[in-house]
Design an enzyme around this catalytic site. Structure first.
Site, PDB file in Angstrom:
ATOM      1  N   GLY A 477      -6.021  -1.997 -18.566  1.00  0.00           N
ATOM      2  CA  GLY A 477      -5.078  -3.100 -18.405  1.00  0.00           C
ATOM      3  C   GLY A 477      -4.458  -3.085 -17.024  1.00  0.00           C
ATOM      4  N   ARG A 641      -2.555   2.559   1.327  1.00  0.00           N
ATOM      5  CA  ARG A 641      -2.900   1.140   1.462  1.00  0.00           C
ATOM      6  C   ARG A 641      -2.984   0.507   0.079  1.00  0.00           C
ATOM      7  NH1 ARG A 641      -7.810  -1.435   4.492  1.00  0.00           N
ATOM      8  NH2 ARG A 641      -7.158  -3.618   4.435  1.00  0.00           N
ATOM      9  N   GLY A 715      -2.675   5.810  -5.412  1.00  0.00           N
ATOM     10  CA  GLY A 715      -2.684   5.159  -6.735  1.00  0.00           C
ATOM     11  C   GLY A 715      -1.284   4.728  -7.096  1.00  0.00           C
ATOM     12  N   GLU A 718       1.558   5.271 -12.063  1.00  0.00           N
ATOM     13  CA  GLU A 718       2.597   6.090 -12.679  1.00  0.00           C
ATOM     14  C   GLU A 718       3.866   6.251 -11.864  1.00  0.00           C
ATOM     15  OE1 GLU A 718       0.349   9.303 -15.212  1.00  0.00           O
ATOM     16  OE2 GLU A 718      -0.936   8.551 -13.631  1.00  0.00           O
TER      17      GLU A 718
END
Ligand code: MOS
Length: 752
Positions: A477, A641, A715, A718
């Site tokens: 998702g 990035r 990333g 989280e």
């Protein structure tokens, strides 16, 4: 036949790109695990233990077995062999609950599966499961919330490998704390929290002789295959795991759970496809939760705010047999500069289901504690909390003694403070007002580990001008379909709507777990190398096909750009679309494969690689009616990035929504009498709804981190949840004068 040259396509990298799978989802075409149906399919419903400690003495299945439509009631006697699984190298073979279902008659937590009803309809299976009569030998469960570390050895084998209880140490933290002029010594508690993705866990198992196919709601099909192959004594090649769409996971779906093996075992015994979908109640019992933590933080500082000592000693609860490690100390050794530091941990066994990774495992509860302590220290010192952090900004990772690959936390603070208007903050508690409401302003910093998992991918160029990209990772998702399409489009020049993405299937090249916020960073090198290899293959085709416009050329003379092949020296004007070259050669497609090496758990890293960020929060407080609201959040994230700012912002917003829940609502309560998670439904386990969510202003810094991959993308799944609870509790204190050190903040806490 040659297509008309179009205007060169803008690079899809860094562009806000709507989800390529969005239309499938909003039109209902996307198939989630429980949407798949198979001919002759049966339905399984587990029987849940209604005690949390004891033994099954007798299972009376007579009434259940007699029900029309019931095919079997399985238990330890008739389920057939299920082997134990074991960890494999390279972070393979991981699961949070290792004991195979029905292995013994001991019940160690409420809801543990003790039998399985299988019937022709779901309703019949449910009625049969309810009709199984169980006699127990009952012992008192231990679900005590006060945590004291068990007598574990210094080195513990956890689900994720060996961990030293003395996690990090430098200088002499005790002596420095003892002599520090200013001190904070507080204990922070976070409750058990339960993942509540809207899509329930589901498995459908289908046997074809010695081949097993599983449709599962999984965040990691490759690891899932490893575990199930081990549990059924099969070569991995004989097991296929398919996960096309996931209705979110939050870590609860990272690794297989016991119901997965039960579905497979039942399907084997009956020779029919068996579908098993958990109930919402089971979601609280058998598929993991973030464990309760209790964390003592001691800070010592000079009067001008320089940290001299930091001690972080934490304990978390765990189930009786399992060894999930909740690494609350992950960020502590490097977040701030401090010469004397010690981080230790301990564990306390409880009669609860296995704990598991939940969005930002370890760092999220850990940073709640350490960032809260920093905010308390700032107040004690009468220093602005941003300033305190700036004073203690490290030059290197002092825990590892390594430089950071890229750290722009100070720029995060600067931008966040500016966007929020932090300079207008008046520090005195309850002193800021707007429209008759008291305002509270709080902030916190955050960080989250960045690394790559190993990944393989293929890229295809096809004779109809489309491209394909495939990798056995998942889209939970978060936008992985879209990112893979963007990466393939970037390299092949094929527009996004002509890139076909295949993922969520172990028959594809092995891909990473959708975990750790690592997928994007992990797949970049694999997809790029795969595309380069596909292009190299195309250039060979171009120079070896008779009557190709490039027949007399060498591949080195040619260039591929924007989907067209041309002679370097002639420039792109005389280019030929790759589809033309393939058709001329009578080739359907050319394929290239690529591979990213893992950097996760690298024993000899050269850099400390993390994302950073900060949150600024405003709450409003109406003391007359004890009404607390979050009224605004500004978040700045330094995650390298950003490949897709739209999906990226959506990830951070979602994490902040979850953080509001963490700070104000979420907690799983275990009944002291029978050990049951008693608020095991979405009415009593309160999660954030739209009305709780204020305007969220997200900013990305966009400093590429080339240590991770050539695009410099880390990333973002989280990090948004890290630190937010500490910013909220600081704002609550600023408004109300009440320090809440046990989450969630309850109205009772504020009725001082
Ligand atoms: Mo995340 S807890 O690694 O799914």
């Amino acid at each position: 036949m040659s297509t008309t040259p179009e205007a060169p396509m803008l690079s899809p990298i860094g562009r806000s790109t709507p989800r390529v799978d969005g239309p499938l989802k909003v039109s209902g075409v996307a198939q989630y695990t429980s949407d798949f149906h198979f001919s002759g399919q049966l339905y399984a419903v587990p029987v849940e233990a209604t005690i949390a400690n004891g033994r099954v003495v007798k299972l009376d299945t007579t009434a259940a077995e007699r029900m029309p439509g019931v095919r079997a009631i399985f238990n330890r006697e008739n389920i057939g062999k299920i082997f134990r699984s074991v960890q494999e190298p390279e972070f393979g073979g991981i699961c949070e609950e290792r004991r195979p279902p029905f292995e013994d008659d001991v019940v160690r937590y409420y809801g543990q599966y003790i039998a399985l009803a299988v019937a022709e309809t779901f309703e019949t299976a449910k009625a049969a499961a309810d009709a199984v009569r169980v006699t127990y030998e009952v012992d008192k469960p231990n679900v005590e919330t006060k945590l004291e570390a068990d007598d574990d050895s210094e080195v513990i084998l956890t689900t994720f490998g060996e961990q030293h209880r003395l996690q990090s140490q430098r200088g002499d933290a005790d002596a420095a704390f003892a002599s520090a002029p200013v001190k904070i010594d507080q204990t922070y508690v976070t409750p058990a929290e339960t993942h509540n993705p809207i899509e329930l866990h589901a498995t459908t198992a289908i046997w074809d002789d010695l081949r097993l196919t599983l449709y599962d709601s999984s965040q990691g099909v490759v690891n899932f295959r490893t575990i199930l192959a081990q549990m059924f004594g099969l070569p991995k090649e004989n097991v296929r795991v398919i996960t096309k769409f996931v209705g979110s996971g939050f870590g609860g779906k990272l690794f297989p759970w016991t119901h997965c093996a039960l579905a497979a075992a039942a399907a084997r015994q009956l020779g029919k496809p068996v579908k098993l979908v958990l109930s919402r109640k089971m979601m609280f019992q058998t598929v993991g939760h973030r464990p309760r933590t209790q964390q003592r933080v001691r800070l010592g500082a000079t009067p001008d705010g320089k940290l001299v000592s930091l001690q972080h000693d934490y304990v978390y609860h765990r189930s009786i047999l399992d060894a999930h490690h909740e690494d609350c100390g992950e960020t502590t050794p490097f977040q701030y500069s401090v010469p004397n530091l010690r981080v230790t941990f301990g564990r306390a066994k409880r009669n609860v289901g296995a704990a598991a990774d939940m969005r930002g495992p370890g760092a999220v509860p850990g940073l709640y504690a350490t960032e809260s302590a920093m905010n308390e220290l700032a107040d004690e010192l009468k220093i602005d909390p941003v300033r305190l952090r700036v004073i203690n900004e490290p030059k290197i990772d002092e825990g590892l003694g390594l430089p950071f690959s890229s750290r722009h936390l100070l720029e995060c603070f600067e931008l966040g403070a500016e966007k929020f208007g932090w300079s207008k903050r008046v520090s005195e508690v309850g002193s800021m007002k707007r429209d008759g409401l008291i305002l509270g302003w709080g902030m916190a910093g955050c960080s989250w580990l960045a690394a790559r998992f190993a990944a393989e991918a293929i890229v295809q160029l096809r004779d109809d001008g489309t491209a394909g990209v495939a990798c056995a990772t998942q889209d939970i998702g978060t936008g992985t379909y879209t990112i893979l399409a963007q990466l393939a489009s970037e390299k092949t020049g094929v527009p996004l709507d002509k890139v076909e993405v295949a993922l969520g299937d172990t028959s594809l090249p092995e891909g990473p777990l959708s975990g750790g916020s690592f997928v994007t960073g992990s797949v970049v090198p694999a997809v790029f190398e795969a595309a380069d290899n596909a292009i190299a293959s195309l250039l060979t085709v171009a120079t070896t096909t008779p009557e190709s416009p490039f027949e007399k050329r060498k591949p080195d003379d040619l260039k591929f750009e924007g989907g067209r092949v041309f002679v370097k020296d002639d420039g792109p004007a005389g280019g030929v679309p790759f589809a033309d070259l393939l058709r001329r050669a009578n080739l359907r497609l050319v394929t290239g494969s690529g591979k990213s090496e893992s950097t996760f758990g690298n024993p000899e890293p050269k850099f400390s690689t993390h994302s950073f960020g900060c949150h600024f929060v405003e709450v409003t407080w109406q003391s007359e009616i004890a009404q607390l609201r979050i009224s605004r959040v500004v978040t700045v994230i330094d995650a390298g990035r950003i490949l897709n700012p739209l999906a990226g912002r959506n990830q951070i917003e979602g994490a902040i929504v979850m953080g509001i829940g963490m700070a104000l609502f979420e907690h799983t309560s275990y009944d002291a009498q029978n050990g049951a998670p008693i608020n095991s439904n979405l009415a009593d386990y309160v999660v954030v709804v739209n009305a709780d969510v204020p305007p969220i202003d997200v900013h990305f810094l966009d400093f590429p981190d080339r240590e991770i991959n050539e695009l410099g993308a880390r990333g973002i799944g989280e990090i948004g949840l890290a630190g937010i609870a500490a910013a909220i509790t600081a704002a609550v204190h600023h408004a109300t004068g009440v320090r809440v050190r046990e989450l969630p903040v309850k109205i009772e806490d504020l009725l001082a």
